[in-house]
Design a protein around this motif. Structure first.
Motif, PDB file in Angstrom:
ATOM      1  N   ARG A  36      79.304  47.548  37.201  1.00  0.00           N
ATOM      2  CA  ARG A  36      77.883  47.363  37.508  1.00  0.00           C
ATOM      3  C   ARG A  36      77.635  47.379  39.016  1.00  0.00           C
ATOM      4  N   PHE A  37      78.519  46.753  39.776  1.00  0.00           N
ATOM      5  CA  PHE A  37      78.352  46.717  41.228  1.00  0.00           C
ATOM      6  C   PHE A  37      78.404  48.126  41.817  1.00  0.00           C
ATOM      7  N   HIS A  38      79.420  48.884  41.434  1.00  0.00           N
ATOM      8  CA  HIS A  38      79.558  50.230  41.998  1.00  0.00           C
ATOM      9  C   HIS A  38      78.426  51.148  41.540  1.00  0.00           C
ATOM     10  N   MET A  39      78.013  51.018  40.286  1.00  0.00           N
ATOM     11  CA  MET A  39      76.902  51.832  39.808  1.00  0.00           C
ATOM     12  C   MET A  39      75.620  51.504  40.571  1.00  0.00           C
ATOM     13  N   SER A  40      75.450  50.248  40.953  1.00  0.00           N
ATOM     14  CA  SER A  40      74.247  49.870  41.704  1.00  0.00           C
ATOM     15  C   SER A  40      74.218  50.555  43.070  1.00  0.00           C
ATOM     16  N   ILE A  41      75.392  50.765  43.659  1.00  0.00           N
ATOM     17  CA  ILE A  41      75.455  51.454  44.951  1.00  0.00           C
ATOM     18  C   ILE A  41      75.157  52.940  44.783  1.00  0.00           C
ATOM     19  N   TYR A  42      75.689  53.551  43.714  1.00  0.00           N
ATOM     20  CA  TYR A  42      75.375  54.962  43.471  1.00  0.00           C
ATOM     21  C   TYR A  42      73.865  55.149  43.369  1.00  0.00           C
ATOM     22  N   GLN A  43      73.222  54.263  42.634  1.00  0.00           N
ATOM     23  CA  GLN A  43      71.778  54.378  42.435  1.00  0.00           C
ATOM     24  C   GLN A  43      71.011  54.086  43.719  1.00  0.00           C
ATOM     25  N   LEU A  44      71.501  53.136  44.494  1.00  0.00           N
ATOM     26  CA  LEU A  44      70.862  52.809  45.767  1.00  0.00           C
ATOM     27  C   LEU A  44      70.980  53.962  46.757  1.00  0.00           C
ATOM     28  N   SER A  45      72.050  54.739  46.645  1.00  0.00           N
ATOM     29  CA  SER A  45      72.290  55.838  47.586  1.00  0.00           C
ATOM     30  C   SER A  45      71.213  56.911  47.515  1.00  0.00           C
ATOM     31  N   GLY A  46      70.547  57.020  46.364  1.00  0.00           N
ATOM     32  CA  GLY A  46      69.533  58.046  46.196  1.00  0.00           C
ATOM     33  C   GLY A  46      70.099  59.409  45.855  1.00  0.00           C
ATOM     34  N   ASN A  47      71.429  59.503  45.736  1.00  0.00           N
ATOM     35  CA  ASN A  47      72.077  60.772  45.396  1.00  0.00           C
ATOM     36  C   ASN A  47      72.310  60.810  43.889  1.00  0.00           C
ATOM     37  N   SER A  48      71.453  61.527  43.182  1.00  0.00           N
ATOM     38  CA  SER A  48      71.532  61.550  41.721  1.00  0.00           C
ATOM     39  C   SER A  48      72.798  62.235  41.224  1.00  0.00           C
ATOM     40  N   ALA A  49      73.368  63.135  42.026  1.00  0.00           N
ATOM     41  CA  ALA A  49      74.594  63.827  41.614  1.00  0.00           C
ATOM     42  C   ALA A  49      75.762  62.851  41.550  1.00  0.00           C
ATOM     43  N   VAL A  50      75.861  61.962  42.539  1.00  0.00           N
ATOM     44  CA  VAL A  50      76.934  60.964  42.535  1.00  0.00           C
ATOM     45  C   VAL A  50      76.793  60.054  41.318  1.00  0.00           C
ATOM     46  N   SER A  51      75.572  59.597  41.054  1.00  0.00           N
ATOM     47  CA  SER A  51      75.335  58.726  39.896  1.00  0.00           C
ATOM     48  C   SER A  51      75.724  59.417  38.600  1.00  0.00           C
ATOM     49  N   ALA A  52      75.323  60.673  38.457  1.00  0.00           N
ATOM     50  CA  ALA A  52      75.596  61.410  37.222  1.00  0.00           C
ATOM     51  C   ALA A  52      77.090  61.663  37.042  1.00  0.00           C
ATOM     52  N   MET A  53      77.766  62.038  38.124  1.00  0.00           N
ATOM     53  CA  MET A  53      79.195  62.334  38.035  1.00  0.00           C
ATOM     54  C   MET A  53      80.008  61.095  37.682  1.00  0.00           C
ATOM     55  N   MET A  54      79.674  59.965  38.279  1.00  0.00           N
ATOM     56  CA  MET A  54      80.481  58.769  38.095  1.00  0.00           C
ATOM     57  C   MET A  54      80.138  57.996  36.828  1.00  0.00           C
ATOM     58  N   ALA A  55      78.899  58.100  36.359  1.00  0.00           N
ATOM     59  CA  ALA A  55      78.498  57.331  35.173  1.00  0.00           C
ATOM     60  C   ALA A  55      79.390  57.638  33.973  1.00  0.00           C
ATOM     61  N   GLY A  56      79.712  58.906  33.782  1.00  0.00           N
ATOM     62  CA  GLY A  56      80.534  59.286  32.641  1.00  0.00           C
ATOM     63  C   GLY A  56      82.007  58.968  32.800  1.00  0.00           C
ATOM     64  N   GLN A  57      82.415  58.626  34.026  1.00  0.00           N
ATOM     65  CA  GLN A  57      83.831  58.372  34.284  1.00  0.00           C
ATOM     66  C   GLN A  57      84.200  56.892  34.243  1.00  0.00           C
ATOM     67  N   TRP A  58      83.202  56.018  34.352  1.00  0.00           N
ATOM     68  CA  TRP A  58      83.532  54.596  34.415  1.00  0.00           C
ATOM     69  C   TRP A  58      84.197  54.046  33.157  1.00  0.00           C
ATOM     70  N   PRO A  59      83.896  54.537  31.958  1.00  0.00           N
ATOM     71  CA  PRO A  59      84.665  54.049  30.800  1.00  0.00           C
ATOM     72  C   PRO A  59      86.165  54.283  30.955  1.00  0.00           C
ATOM     73  N   HIS A  60      86.550  55.436  31.523  1.00  0.00           N
ATOM     74  CA  HIS A  60      87.969  55.704  31.768  1.00  0.00           C
ATOM     75  C   HIS A  60      88.510  54.754  32.837  1.00  0.00           C
ATOM     76  N   LEU A  61      87.730  54.557  33.895  1.00  0.00           N
ATOM     77  CA  LEU A  61      88.163  53.657  34.963  1.00  0.00           C
ATOM     78  C   LEU A  61      88.290  52.223  34.465  1.00  0.00           C
ATOM     79  N   MET A  62      87.357  51.802  33.617  1.00  0.00           N
ATOM     80  CA  MET A  62      87.391  50.431  33.109  1.00  0.00           C
ATOM     81  C   MET A  62      88.642  50.172  32.288  1.00  0.00           C
ATOM     82  N   ARG A  63      89.072  51.162  31.518  1.00  0.00           N
ATOM     83  CA  ARG A  63      90.290  50.995  30.721  1.00  0.00           C
ATOM     84  C   ARG A  63      91.502  50.790  31.625  1.00  0.00           C
ATOM     85  N   SER A  64      91.555  51.542  32.720  1.00  0.00           N
ATOM     86  CA  SER A  64      92.690  51.399  33.637  1.00  0.00           C
ATOM     87  C   SER A  64      92.601  50.093  34.422  1.00  0.00           C
ATOM     88  N   MET A  65      91.377  49.674  34.750  1.00  0.00           N
ATOM     89  CA  MET A  65      91.203  48.457  35.544  1.00  0.00           C
ATOM     90  C   MET A  65      91.602  47.203  34.781  1.00  0.00           C
TER      91      MET A  65
END
Length: 228
Positions: free
Chosen positions: A142-171
């Motif tokens: 949630r913290f990192h996603m909030s920064i993506y959204q704050l950045s105003g770069n929709s491409a970063v938000s879109a690219m990372m949103a789908g990857q966080w489930p994979h990252l969460m499993r490793s974390m």
């Protein structure tokens, strides 16, 4: 007669979110068979929303075909996780820098700024209360996603949103170490402070160090896991 809500998109998404949570928190383990009939009975729904949700998860790479047995939870792919962290080393500093610039130039929506503050507070509250590891991982996302959204770069938000489930499993493998969550949220606080101060270069550097440290810890944990 099945509830007509089961056929609409909103209901399918609810089933998808429940299954996604079960996978990311380890309730459904890597290699475990996922059977529609069992899930339908457990969740109290028909097979139709289950089928749609499973298709979404398979497309996302979290499930894979298991022949006549249906589908199974995809094991964590070490190489893919390494690649994700390589991407994060570039994307996280960019998002932090852009966020700081927007605040400095008074272009950041207050709701986005508040969302980052709230995410940081939730993480610290979880840390103080000794919350389960999964809640810490969820707060991290949630913290990192909030920064993506704050950045105003929709491409970063879109690219990372789908990857966080994979990252969460490793974390989950990393944040169960007692010292790691404390250090992670100290680093989150540093990143947030630089963003709120409008210090783009400092925010980017803090984000780089945070992701690189997380990457090295994950590599070390995966190596130890493979030896055991």
């Amino acid at each position: 007669m099945q509830n007509s809500m089961e056929t609409n998109t909103h209901y399918i998404e609810k089933v998808y979110e429940r299954l996604l949570e079960a996978i990311t928190r380890g309730e459904l383990k890597p290699g475990e068979r996922v059977r529609q009939a069992v899930l339908a009975e457990r969740l109290g729904v028909s097979r139709q929303p289950i089928s749609h949700a499973l298709q979404l998860l398979r497309h996302q790479g979290l499930l894979r075909d298991a022949g006549k047995q249906g589908v199974e939870v995809t094991p964590v792919n070490d190489e893919y996780i390494f690649h994700l962290y390589q991407a994060r080393v570039s994307l996280e500093p960019l998002a932090a820098s852009l966020s700081a610039e927007r605040i400095k130039n008074r272009q950041a929506p207050e709701a986005r700024v508040e969302a980052m503050r709230t995410a940081l507070e939730i993480g610290h509250e979880n840390l103080s209360s000794g919350a389960p590891v999964y809640l810490m991982v969820k707060a991290d996302s949630r913290f990192h996603m909030s920064i993506y959204q704050l950045s105003g770069n929709s491409a970063v938000s879109a690219m990372m949103a789908g990857q966080w489930p994979h990252l969460m499993r490793s974390m989950l493998m990393v944040l169960d170490h007692p010292a790691v969550p404390t250090r992670a949220w100290e680093e989150h606080a540093t990143i947030a402070r630089h963003i709120l101060n409008g210090s783009a270069a400092a925010a980017a550097e803090a984000a780089t160090q945070h992701v690189e440290r997380a990457r090295l810890e994950l590599i070390d944990r995966l190596k130890n896991t493979s030896r055991s």
